[in-house]
Scaffold this active site. Structure first.
Site, PDB file in Angstrom:
ATOM      1  CG  ASP A  44      -2.153   0.706   0.870  1.00  0.00           C
ATOM      2  OD1 ASP A  44      -2.309   1.758   0.861  1.00  0.00           O
ATOM      3  OD2 ASP A  44      -3.297  -0.211   0.790  1.00  0.00           O
ATOM      4  CG  HIS A 264      -5.315   3.570   1.010  1.00  0.00           C
ATOM      5  ND1 HIS A 264      -4.759   2.621   0.519  1.00  0.00           N
ATOM      6  CD2 HIS A 264      -6.663   3.988   0.418  1.00  0.00           C
ATOM      7  CE1 HIS A 264      -5.878   2.011   0.162  1.00  0.00           C
ATOM      8  NE2 HIS A 264      -6.950   2.612  -0.149  1.00  0.00           N
ATOM      9  CB  SER A 449      -9.080   0.684  -0.094  1.00  0.00           C
ATOM     10  OG  SER A 449      -8.637   0.876  -1.654  1.00  0.00           O
TER      11      SER A 449
END
Length: 1262
Positions: A44, A264, A449
């Protein structure tokens, strides 16, 4: 009411959902199977080791075992080695770095490097720090400086009314200071922190130190080892709160500073495995699991994934023997289940038993919008996003609970090759931990996600239990357990939820109960080159079709040959749909067996139909299918002339989250569709998604996609238009937003229009003069107003250099398969400031599907400063460049050198955006075009009517500067007169508009410009007719040769000889002046330079020159020749005055009184200085008569004149102009010195920090 609300317990379980997936009940049954013994690789943006919940597991182990940046965005070249002197070294920033005495370094050598903080700061952090630095460091000081300068200017204006030369200069000085300060405020640009980096070996291991305080005092900076050695990390400061760790490669020659590129990755890791010992209700799904953080989002590319990052990541996954991978990234792909990246992922999964879990994508609600690799790669478990009622209340604070649903934006299958696309679903939202630099502990995020790590954490629980009980499993058995035990929601279609919502406890029970050898196998299903049967276009469903389906067992990597030999599987095949016929049984052994499936869709109603042919082991049918053959059929509605090519729907009822799909056979000849939506409700405003997709072979869904998120007010109307392809089925999807409350009724209409151009792309060559294209109105009467707009000019480059080399230790695949890079170097000139878009046409738009590992280009200015970078999707990486010369370095990576060598002459293009668009003239017949008369305006075409148009060439004076042969102008042709028709001429293929492209592109290829006749050339031709005497020619040639050699030999004798022979020949005196002014010992010959300049000035009739310049027109027949001569004289005069002024100024600037000098000498020097000063002043004012002081030739003289007069504001004004003309490091240092003399230390400090960024020691590493 208030009392009831406060008494109701807070729905903590809805913040990070676990009930819906059975994870909570599983942990109640087996609290020890909480992920212990399981390692999850999180690929990520990177995980912050200091974020809440990221410290330890439930059994006290480090939560994050290693943190790695595989993109190269944090790499620092530390190949420069130095040794300390007196405990100090000079860093590459120029700062003195003090080595603490307690550092151990047996070799005594340090590797040093430099890194700009903004190169690896996350975008949001960079913006915050830039704002804070301006408010705290710049604004307070700058405001005071500006106020003081304004006050001084005002006081001087009040006190001095005279206009003497001295007052004029003082006024100019004060005015310059105010203007400069205002200019610095407007042009303010924060260079950010610049960190010196040191790497050394302490005799046991490599260590690194980053001068995070930027003051050279390394005793106050953290010394770190590779993170995996001791889980060490530090922070860049209390303002930034950006935690970082390091990795050291290539024997200390490369330092990787690892930070998170965005929030994220930490959020994803927190969902999967966050652990809060004091607040267990905040735990992630598998709090006992450990994490391997791998940053694959390149900070240089706004955290876009790259092939480099992904392939290196998979190498690390294999080396660390990871059990699970979570990959919450993905892109649309032109062809599924293919490409180098997918090959490496498959290798990790099939050969190393790593379970790869990925997001399906956020590009719904249309079908076939799954991303790669999550929804398109066989080895990857793709996860859709589900929202439960508890999540709606806890996370989104909705006023009321709605039924559970799939998020509207969750991507839907099937994949373009027929595979289901979405494997399972999981909760797609959570409030979880984010990095410390965000200055918040948690944050709400949603997307597939978030559903992917939720499912991944659930799988970690299952694996934890299996490992604790020593139950063998394979990637195939785990996937089968998940799919066969998932719960299907009745109101959610199969393409959205896949096999259903993951059920952790049931999947675990399934694996405990089903341990047969067959269950450990995988099965590859192929239908030709596809993985399923997908009948979408009208021709495919017009008649029954037979499909050969191959089924082949896939054995785990460690399977014994004897097991393969003895493998015999008796299968029962079933289909629950009458329109699909298949065999009833299949005997399978260790080979691919083929069966025939017949699909007869003729009796199906309009719309979407899905079924499966399932293969069951007859020994254990209750275990569910071993494999499935997915079959999708789309029956499209037809529109025709009788309905005016319209589809109308009235008073259609929509509940929250409800989706209505319409599949329509687009009429042949249609080029765009118009959608009108009208609200019938007078009390409810509603949010809707309008989405349309057409699929074309070997083109990603985004190539022919329309998406619009809109709010429809009460009784409101919305009209949109988008391009379509005639003769193919289109899916038009209208969806009520999942969180839009209350029911609503609407009317909507889809109307097709068609204006067809004979050419899908217009290629116009300027030499042809007139180009024709034909247009037909295919369906209805249409209003035409053809228009060609050119928006950019495109320059093609060839590499000036190509080098291939093996990469470092990070780039070796299993079995010692070395990866190589080819670096191609291109050069180009930017003729003026503007926006450019670099791209590599052969490789662009290819990422996962590319046969090469990766592509990455970085653009540098002439000082090797990095200006920008980009990779597979060029339209995301446009950048603004100033006028100048630039270098592009393109890196392409692959395992085979031979494949790279094929690209050594690879073309590269740079698209330059035009500051003003250009238009080509269009005429309705050839004769009008030939004569350049009446242009086409607008006309109405009846159905099926053909109309030719003729395009004329662009006038030569419109060709942009810098564009020439080999270049072309790029733009588009629009045909419709209506605004909606024009709007449909531009296709926003992705909802962010990144892939916006022209429906009818236009390329206008350039030819050489016409030959221009220079001024005075005709007169010269006439003069040349008068033949010169050969002896005279020889004498002049000999004179010019002597002048040329005079400058090379520095011979005064030659000068004196020529001066006697040609006393009035101006070029002789000019050459002498230039010779003296260019000497190494110039400072010793200043007086001679002044004399030489005076000689030049004296040989120019300034009165005659002034009279000529004052003339408005010159009627003489040889006016052009006279003009050339006068222009040269003026230029020579200005040049001589400036060189004289510079010499006088240098004399004054470098003349310093000596201590103890005799009084007479001092007086003489003072008189000499006054005389020189007077001469300098005269020269200065004389120069101002002839030219502007900001003329390039005059700048240095004006700058030195200001320094002599200690007018540093004027000096800085000229110095900044010099920097614009010639941005050298020396010129910047002059500006910094003047800023300090003016007391503007804040300006000087910021400019000093820019120097190591603008003038790096070498090109940055890839």
């Amino acid at each position: 009411m208030a009392t009831a609300a406060t008494e109701e317990p807070f729905p903590f379980h809805g913040l990070l959902p676990k009930k819906e997936t059975g994870a909570s009940s599983f942990l109640c049954r087996y609290p020890e199977y909480d992920g212990r013994g399981v390692l999850i690789a999180v690929l990520d943006t990177g995980v912050d080791p200091g974020a809440p919940g990221m410290q330890v597991t439930t059994d006290g182990k480090p939560k994050i075992i290693d943190i790695i940046d595989t993109t190269g965005s944090g790499d620092v070249n530390t190949a420069t080695e130095v040794e300390p002197k007196d405990g100090e070294i000079i860093g590459l920033s120029g700062r003195v770095l003090k080595i603490p005495a307690n550092w151990t370094n047996p070799l005594g050598k340090y590797h040093i490097g430099i890194k700009n903080g903004y190169d690896f700061y996350p975008k949001a952090l960079k913006e915050r720090i830039q704002k804070e630095r301006k408010e705290k460091i710049w604004d307070p000081i700058h405001r005071v400086a500006l106020a003081e300068a304004c006050r001084k200017q005002e006081e001087f204006d009040i006190a001095n009314n005279g206009s003497s030369q001295a007052n004029k200069l003082i006024k100019e000085e004060l005015q310059s200071q105010v203007e400069l300060l205002n200019s610095f405020e407007k042009k303010y640009s924060d260079p950010g922190p610049v960190y010196d980096c040191l790497v050394w070996h302490d005799g046991e291991t490599w260590r690194a130190c980053v001068d995070s305080n930027e003051n050279g005092d390394l005793s106050k900076c953290a010394v770190l080892r590779n993170y995996k050695e001791a889980q060490e990390y530090s922070s860049f400061g209390t303002a930034e709160m950006l935690n970082y760790s390091v990795n050291i490669y290539d024997d200390g020659n490369l330092l990787s500073i690892v930070t998170s590129g965005g929030a994220h990755g930490t959020h994803v890791a927190s969902i999967a495995a966050g652990h809060f010992p004091e607040e267990p209700e905040r735990n992630g799904v598998a709090p006992g699991a450990q994490i391997l953080s791998i940053k694959i989002g390149d900070t240089r590319l706004s955290t876009m994934e790259t092939g480099t990052g992904l392939i290196r990541a998979m190498i690390e996954v294999i080396n660390h023997k990871c059990d699970l991978v979570n990959y919450s990234y993905g892109e649309a792909t032109h062809w599924p289940n293919s490409g180098r990246i997918c090959e490496v992922i498959n290798e990790a999964v099939w050969k190393h038993n790593t379970i790869y879990v990925s997001s399906a994508g956020n590009n719904g609600p249309c079908l076939s919008t799954v991303g790669c690799p999550g929804g398109t790669t066989s080895s990857v478990i793709g996860v859709g996003a589900y929202v439960s009622p508890d999540m709606m209340v806890a996370e989104y604070s909705l006023r009321e609970k709605l039924p559970a649903n799939q998020y509207t934006w969750s991507s839907r299958g099937p994949s373009a090759d027929g595979a289901l696309g979405v494997s399972i679903s999981a909760p797609g939202g959570a409030i979880a931990s984010v990095p410390n630099w965000t200055l918040r502990g948690t944050q709400l995020m949603n997307g597939t996600s978030m559903s992917s790590p939720n499912a991944c954490g659930g799988i970690a629980l299952v694996l934890s239990g299996l490992k604790a009980n020593n139950v063998d499993y394979t990637v195939h058995s785990v996937r089968r357990a998940l799919e066969n035990t998932a719960i299907k929601a009745d109101n959610i279609e199969v393409f959205a939820q896949g096999h259903g919502i993951i059920q952790v406890d049931k999947a675990y029970d399934y694996l405990i109960q089903n341990t047969s050898f067959a269950n450990r196998l995988g099965f590859t299903v192929t239908v030709g080159n596809n993985r399923g049967i997908y009948l979408r276009d009208p021709v495919q469903v017009a008649a029954p079709s037979d499909h050969g389906v191959g089924i082949e067992p896939v054995f785990p990597e460690n399977t014994e040959n004897s097991e393969k030999i003895s493998f015999q599987l008796h299968l029962a095949l079933t289909s629950n749909s009458s329109w699909v016929q298949c065999p009833s049984h299949l005997e399978l052994m260790n080979q691919c067996r083929h069966i025939n499936i017949r699909v007869d869709p003729r009796g199906l109603r309009e719309g979407l139909h899905y079924t499966e042919v399932c293969g069951y082991d007859i020994a254990s049918p209750n275990a569910g299918p071993l494999f499935r053959v997915p079959i999708t059929a789309v029956i499209a509605a037809k529109v025709n002339e009788s309905s005016h090519y319209d589809l109308a729907f009235t008073d259609v009822h929509f509940k929250p989250g409800q989706i209505r799909r319409h599949f329509v056979e687009v009429p042949e000849g249609a080029t765009w569709a118009e959608v009108t939506v009208c609200s019938c409700s007078s009390e409810v405003s509603a949010k809707f998604v309008l989405h349309a997709v057409q699929l074309v072979k070997q083109r990603a869904y985004r190539s022919h996609e329309f998406y619009k998120f809109c709010s429809l007010p009460e009784k409101g109307t919305l009209i949109e238009a988008f391009p379509v392809l005639g003769g193919k089925a289109i899916e038009f999807c209208i969806a009520r937003w999942w969180a839009s409350l209350s029911d609503v009724n609407i009317d909507y209409t889809i109307s097709f229009h068609g204006i067809v151009c004979t050419a899908p792309q217009l290629n116009i060559h300027a030499s042809e003069g007139i180009n024709r294209f034909d247009v037909q109105s295919s369906l209805k009467y249409e209003d035409l107003a053809p228009c060609i707009t050119l928006k950019s000019w495109v320059q093609t480059l060839r590499p000036v250099n190509a080098k291939t080399r093996p990469l470092g230790s990070r780039d070796v695949l299993p079995n010692n398969r070395q990866l190589y890079e080819m670096v191609l170097t291109y050069s180009f000139h930017q003729p003026k400031s503007g926006e450019v878009t670099p791209s590599c046409p052969l490789l662009c738009e290819l990422l996962y599907e590319s046969e090469f590992d990766s592509q990455l280009w970085i653009i540098f200015d002439q000082n090797k400063r990095q200006m920008g970078s980009g990779d597979a999707y060029p339209h995301q990486y446009s950048l603004k460049l100033e006028k100048g010369d630039y270098t592009i370095r393109l890196q392409i990576r692959h395992e085979q050198i031979s494949d790279l060598d094929r690209l050594k002459d690879l073309p590269f293009i740079v698209s330059h955006r035009l500051s003003n668009t250009l238009s080509l003239d269009i005429h309705e017949n050839h004769s009008l075009a030939l004569l350049g008369k009446k242009k086409s305006s607008s006309l109405t075409l009846p159905p099926k009517y053909n109309q030719p148009f003729f395009v004329t060439s662009l006038p030569d004076d419109k060709i942009p500067k810098g564009a020439g042969p080999g270049c072309y102008l790029a733009g588009s042709l629009t045909l419709s007169k209506t605004e909606l028709g024009k709007k449909a001429g531009q296709s926003a293929a992705k909802r962010q508009g990144k892939f916006k492209k022209d429906v009818i592109p236009v390329h206008y290829y350039l030819i050489p410009p016409p030959t221009k006749i220079k001024n005075g050339s005709k007169d010269k031709e006439k003069d040349s007719e008068k033949e010169k005497d050969l002896k005279e020619e020889f004498t002049e040639a000999l004179r010019d040769l002597k002048i040329q050699w005079m400058t090379k030999l520095d011979s005064t004798d030659i000068y004196n000889e020529l001066k006697e022979t040609y006393p009035a020949y101006l070029p002789l005196y000019v050459a002498r002046l230039h010779q003296l002014d260019a000497e190494k010992e110039r400072m010793k010959r200043l007086n001679e330079i002044v004399d030489a300049a005076n000689a030049v000035i004296s040989h120019i009739d300034q009165t005659a020159l002034a009279v000529y310049i004052a003339m408005k027109t010159d009627p003489r027949p040889d006016a052009a020749t006279i003009k050339n001569d006068m222009d040269k004289q003026k230029s020579t005069l200005i040049d001589a005055l400036c060189r004289k002024g510079c010499a006088l100024a240098d004399h004054l600037l470098h003349t310093q009184p000596h201590d103890g000098a005799a009084a007479g000498d001092a007086e003489a020097k003072e008189e000499e200085g006054e005389s020189t000063m007077e001469s300098l002043s005269e020269t200065y004012w004389e120069t101002t008569k002839w030219t502007d002081l900001f003329d390039t030739k005059v700048l240095i003289f004006a700058y030195k004149h200001a320094l002599v007069n200690k007018m540093y504001g004027r000096g800085l004004k000229f110095a900044t102009k010099l920097v614009e003309e010639k941005p050298t490091k020396e010129n910047w240092k002059n500006c910094i010195q003047l800023m300090k003399l003016l007391g503007w230390t804040h300006c000087a400090s910021f400019t000093e920090n820019w120097l190591p960024i603008m003038y790096p020691p070498d090109y940055c590493v890839f």
